[in-house]
Design an enzyme around this catalytic site. Structure first.
Site, PDB file in Angstrom:
ATOM      1  N   ASP A 127       5.064 -16.635  34.037  1.00  0.00           N
ATOM      2  CA  ASP A 127       6.134 -17.610  34.025  1.00  0.00           C
ATOM      3  C   ASP A 127       5.646 -19.056  33.853  1.00  0.00           C
ATOM      4  OD1 ASP A 127       8.747 -18.320  34.276  1.00  0.00           O
ATOM      5  OD2 ASP A 127       8.757 -18.411  36.463  1.00  0.00           O
ATOM      6  N   CYS A 193      29.115 -16.801  39.012  1.00  0.00           N
ATOM      7  CA  CYS A 193      28.333 -18.044  38.909  1.00  0.00           C
ATOM      8  C   CYS A 193      29.183 -19.227  39.379  1.00  0.00           C
ATOM      9  CB  CYS A 193      27.870 -18.242  37.462  1.00  0.00           C
ATOM     10  SG  CYS A 193      27.010 -19.815  37.259  1.00  0.00           S
ATOM     11  N   CYS A 238      24.084 -14.865  40.834  1.00  0.00           N
ATOM     12  CA  CYS A 238      24.277 -13.930  39.722  1.00  0.00           C
ATOM     13  C   CYS A 238      23.448 -12.657  39.901  1.00  0.00           C
ATOM     14  CB  CYS A 238      23.993 -14.596  38.374  1.00  0.00           C
ATOM     15  SG  CYS A 238      22.384 -15.372  38.249  1.00  0.00           S
TER      16      CYS A 238
HETATM   17  S1  SF4 Z   1      25.328  -5.214  35.353  1.00  0.00           S
HETATM   18 FE1  SF4 Z   1      24.458  -6.989  36.425  1.00  0.00          FE
HETATM   19  S2  SF4 Z   1      23.591  -8.274  34.799  1.00  0.00           S
HETATM   20 FE2  SF4 Z   1      24.981  -6.803  33.808  1.00  0.00          FE
HETATM   21  S3  SF4 Z   1      26.942  -7.888  33.691  1.00  0.00           S
HETATM   22 FE3  SF4 Z   1      26.980  -6.725  35.619  1.00  0.00          FE
HETATM   23  S4  SF4 Z   1      26.237  -8.168  37.141  1.00  0.00           S
HETATM   24 FE4  SF4 Z   1      25.667  -9.003  35.158  1.00  0.00          FE
HETATM   25  S1  SF4 Z   2      21.284 -18.979  39.213  1.00  0.00           S
HETATM   26 FE1  SF4 Z   2      22.836 -17.732  38.187  1.00  0.00          FE
HETATM   27  S2  SF4 Z   2      24.681 -17.870  39.470  1.00  0.00           S
HETATM   28 FE2  SF4 Z   2      23.304 -19.504  40.100  1.00  0.00          FE
HETATM   29  S3  SF4 Z   2      24.036 -21.268  38.959  1.00  0.00           S
HETATM   30 FE3  SF4 Z   2      22.345 -20.349  37.771  1.00  0.00          FE
HETATM   31  S4  SF4 Z   2      23.321 -18.945  36.358  1.00  0.00           S
HETATM   32 FE4  SF4 Z   2      24.833 -19.474  37.925  1.00  0.00          FE
END
Ligand code: SF4
Ligand code: SF4
Length: 305
Positions: A127, A193, A238
């Protein structure tokens, strides 16, 4: 050395999954990246617009490169911080993953040299270099790239660090790429999000809480701050909603175990912390990346506590 032996060596070193992809030129991914940059979605991460040719072609990073070994290391824990304290993303509970994973990847490279009797020329990446890690992981059969833009492994979920070795190592076979996409009709990450940073499998870093709290150097815009809730370092929203993380199991890396103090620190504890204590306590933690001053900026009002 055959592929199975290589994967077994990775497993013995503690990696939770490993795959090997043949080197290729990632032109399609480069074009997607260029469109993302054109939209300004990389925000203040100027480094994303640099070394694009190297990102596209691993042979420019390692001369004579033949393969990309990709490893996954689970960092999931169900342990959470004490209720009502400022929230940190899970990946930052313990020691900095760059340190932990680089050491393991160097060990893997040494083992491969020893077992093959060849002086394998290679570099390790965690990374911190122009490498399309998620796409290499997909090509190495380790999962698909979800709507949250993260790699999702069907067994481990998405709470995984990706470590890569690009080298002239040539196993006698390669992993099968993951061509399927198990997101299906799910849209939970996009809906969860807090800032609307996700759309069309892209993240707009300008809106992303992780970017704003870790990478951003200037003030966080009020409209983002208002949506951060209790978060002040990273964001797991997320990932928390992803059904593929429902089966996630506790990681096996002692270095990732949480600093007990960190799990209880209140907003006042953070704001009263002095530079010397911060440095001695968090010198090997991901929290040292932004530093104390930036952490205090993140904690300034109107953080909703
Ligand atoms: S399976 Fe996981 S990554 Fe795919 S759309 Fe749903 S929450 Fe998002
Ligand atoms: S880490 Fe994922 S849920 Fe959190 S602000 Fe960024 S994109 Fe949105």
């Amino acid at each position: 050395m055959n592929l199975i032996n290589c994967l077994e060596e990775a497993r013995l070193l503690g990696f939770d999954a490993c795959g090997v992809a043949p080197v290729d030129t990632l032109t399609r991914e480069k074009e997607v990246l260029l469109r993302w940059i054109e939209k300004g979605f990389h925000a203040g991460m100027g480094y994303m617009a640099k070394n694009i040719e190297k990102r596209e072609n691993p042979a420019l990073l390692v001369e004579g490169a033949r393969s990309v070994i990709v490893t996954l290391t689970n960092y999931y824990t169900s342990r959470r911080q004490e209720k009502d304290v400022p929230v940190i993303a899970r990946y930052a509970y313990g020691k900095d993953y760059h340190i932990v994973l680089k050491e393991r990847l160097f060990r893997l490279l040494s083992v491969l040299k020893e077992k093959t009797g060849r002086d394998i020329r290679g570099r390790v990446f965690v990374d911190s270099a122009p490498v399309f890690e998620h796409e290499w992981a997909r090509r190495a059969g380790l999962g698909w790239i979800g709507r949250n833009t993260l790699l999702v492994n069907p067994r481990l979920g998405s709470y995984c660090f990706i470590g890569v070795i690009i080298s002239d190592f040539e196993p006698s076979g390669y992993s099968l790429p993951e061509e399927r996409d198990f997101c299906g009709t799910c849209n939970r990450c996009v809906e969860a999000c807090p800032t609307g940073a996700l759309s069309s499998r892209e993240v707009n870093a300008n809106l992303c809480i992780s970017y704003n709290t870790i990478e951003r150097k200037d003030e966080i815009p009020l409209e983002i701050k208002e949506k951060m809730g209790q978060r002040f370092f990273g964001c797991d929203a997320c990932q928390e909603v992803c059904p593929w993380n429902g089966k996630a199991v506790m990681h096996r890396v002692k270095e990732f175990l949480p600093d007990e103090w960190l799990m209880h620190m209140s907003r006042e504890d953070w704001l009263e912390l002095d530079e010397e204590t911060f440095k001695s306590r968090f010198k090997d933690s991901p929290l040292s990346r932004p530093g104390l001053e930036q952490i205090k900026r993140n904690l300034s009002q109107p953080l909703l506590l």
